[in-house]
Design a protein around this motif. Structure first.
Motif, mmCIF file in Angstrom:
data_model
loop_
_atom_site.group_PDB
_atom_site.id
_atom_site.type_symbol
_atom_site.label_atom_id
_atom_site.label_comp_id
_atom_site.label_asym_id
_atom_site.label_seq_id
_atom_site.Cartn_x
_atom_site.Cartn_y
_atom_site.Cartn_z
ATOM 1 N N ARG A 103 5.064 -43.115 -21.304
ATOM 2 C CA ARG A 103 4.883 -44.126 -22.356
ATOM 3 C C ARG A 103 5.761 -45.344 -22.090
ATOM 4 O O ARG A 103 5.335 -46.490 -22.241
ATOM 5 N N GLU A 104 7.003 -45.095 -21.687
ATOM 6 C CA GLU A 104 7.919 -46.199 -21.429
ATOM 7 C C GLU A 104 7.535 -46.969 -20.172
ATOM 8 O O GLU A 104 7.654 -48.203 -20.130
ATOM 9 N N LEU A 105 7.089 -46.264 -19.135
ATOM 10 C CA LEU A 105 6.686 -46.953 -17.898
ATOM 11 C C LEU A 105 5.485 -47.857 -18.162
ATOM 12 O O LEU A 105 5.368 -48.932 -17.565
ATOM 13 N N ASN A 106 4.552 -47.389 -19.004
ATOM 14 C CA ASN A 106 3.433 -48.212 -19.468
ATOM 15 C C ASN A 106 2.676 -48.879 -18.319
ATOM 16 O O ASN A 106 2.343 -50.064 -18.363
ATOM 17 N N GLY A 107 2.442 -48.112 -17.267
ATOM 18 C CA GLY A 107 1.657 -48.623 -16.150
ATOM 19 C C GLY A 107 2.430 -49.465 -15.157
ATOM 20 O O GLY A 107 1.859 -49.931 -14.160
ATOM 21 N N ARG A 108 3.727 -49.683 -15.389
ATOM 22 C CA ARG A 108 4.496 -50.536 -14.475
ATOM 23 C C ARG A 108 4.801 -49.843 -13.160
ATOM 24 O O ARG A 108 5.077 -50.511 -12.165
#
Length: 346
Positions: A103-108
């Motif tokens: 969730r925190e990475l959010n695709g990065r």
């Protein structure tokens, strides 16, 4: 002239105060530099015997692959779970933590999950990290003396731990207030009139196991309660909790409450108490730790200490991002709050 070796072992090559090189690793392992290089880059074209010798040489020499010579990084975040696959797949804590990370990475950045519980998994994980594939590494459940080898294998990539390390590695970590949670649980039991409170502690080589036991002992000392015969250990699993509860009943048949260092062990304790004819909470109150889904599914429903697993995962990813981006990090240790959830078992 006396030669100096990195660990005082005369079998190690003479370094003369210099950092060990790939040639030193190859010489100590008894392989060619090309074979040593293939092991360090995670190549599959190496025998298990050669891989083991190179891994041992790297550990004995304290060799760290120079950052400039690492393979091209893929931009991934590697989450290393230092548990056997059966435990990982059967414990919802890991899924909730990884969901928080994602969730925190959010695709990065892509998330790669590695399990390093068995010997073959450990070797594969070390090989992957040495290959320089990860932009950052999250270590989850690292036991005493495990964080160091894994961090060295990362070879300069930022590393953040989930849980307080028990060794002396100066690595940043994110944890929950295990000691405070256990302290609150025992205070609750004491406030309910319980006076012979046992505990099923977690592993002694894991920060959570050590800190939850310390919280129990602090509360006992605060109340002037003796703990002779009231402390047993488990491995956080259900069967170990059942066996530990059996031992507690044998040692101290007068026990009137128990704090288990995980909900799974608390569920095992419920089974042992039921078999022994003890009613919960009338005869023996039971408190778990984690607030896993099973805490609401068993009967009586478990009073337990909630740890914010998803928030822990998200904060791990955030801290790793700060280190990866080169931004200054205010604290090496981040500790998230726990909360006592009162239900029917205590």
């Amino acid at each position: 002239m006396t030669s100096t070796h990195p660990t005082g072992d005369p079998a190690l090559p003479e370094l003369g105060g210099r950092a060990p090189t790939l040639a030193h690793v190859a010489r100590l392992a008894g392989v060619s530099p090309a074979t040593a290089s293939r092991v360090l880059t995670g190549s599959a074209r190496v025998s298990d015997a050669a891989r083991s010798r190179v891994d041992e040489a790297v550990e004995r020499l304290g060799y760290v692959r120079p950052a400039g010579s690492r393979a091209r990084r893929s931009g991934t975040v590697a989450a290393v779970l230092c548990e056997d696959g059966c435990r990982v797949l059967g414990d919802p804590y890991f899924a909730r933590l990884l969901w928080g990370v994602r969730r925190e990475l959010n695709g990065r950045a892509p998330l790669v999950v590695l399990m390093a519980g068995r010997a073959d998994e450990w070797r594969a994980t070390i090989g992957y990290l040495r290959g320089g594939h990860a932009e950052g590494v999250l270590l989850v459940g690292a036991r005493r003396d495990q964080a160091g080898p894994l961090a060295r294998a990362a070879g300069g990539a930022p590393v953040v731990l989930a849980g307080r390390p028990l060794d002396e590695m100066p690595l940043p970590y994110v944890d929950v207030d295990n000691r405070g949670g256990a302290l609150a649980a025992v205070r609750h039991l004491l406030g309910a009139g319980r006076r012979r409170i046992g505990t099923i502690a977690g592993p002694a080589d894991l920060g959570a196991g050590v800190d939850r036991l310390e919280g129990y002992r602090l509360a006992a000392e605060e109340a002037g309660m003796g703990v002779t015969g009231l402390v047993c250990r488990g491995d956080f699993g259900r069967l170990s909790g059942e066996r530990a509860m059996d031992r507690l009943l044998q040692r101290r048949p007068d026990v009137d409450a128990v704090l288990a260092a995980s909900d799974e062990m608390a569920v095992g304790a419920l089974s042992a108490l039921r078999r022994a004819g003890r009613r919960v909470p009338d005869d023996v109150a039971v408190v778990g730790f984690d607030d896993a889904p099973v805490a609401r599914q068993v009967r009586p429903r478990l009073t337990t200490v909630r740890r914010p697993s998803e928030d822990l995962g998200a904060r791990l990813a955030r801290e790793l991002g700060a280190h990866t981006g080169g931004r200054p990090v205010a604290e090496r240790a981040v500790v998230l709050r726990t909360k006592l959830i009162i239900r029917e078992s205590a």
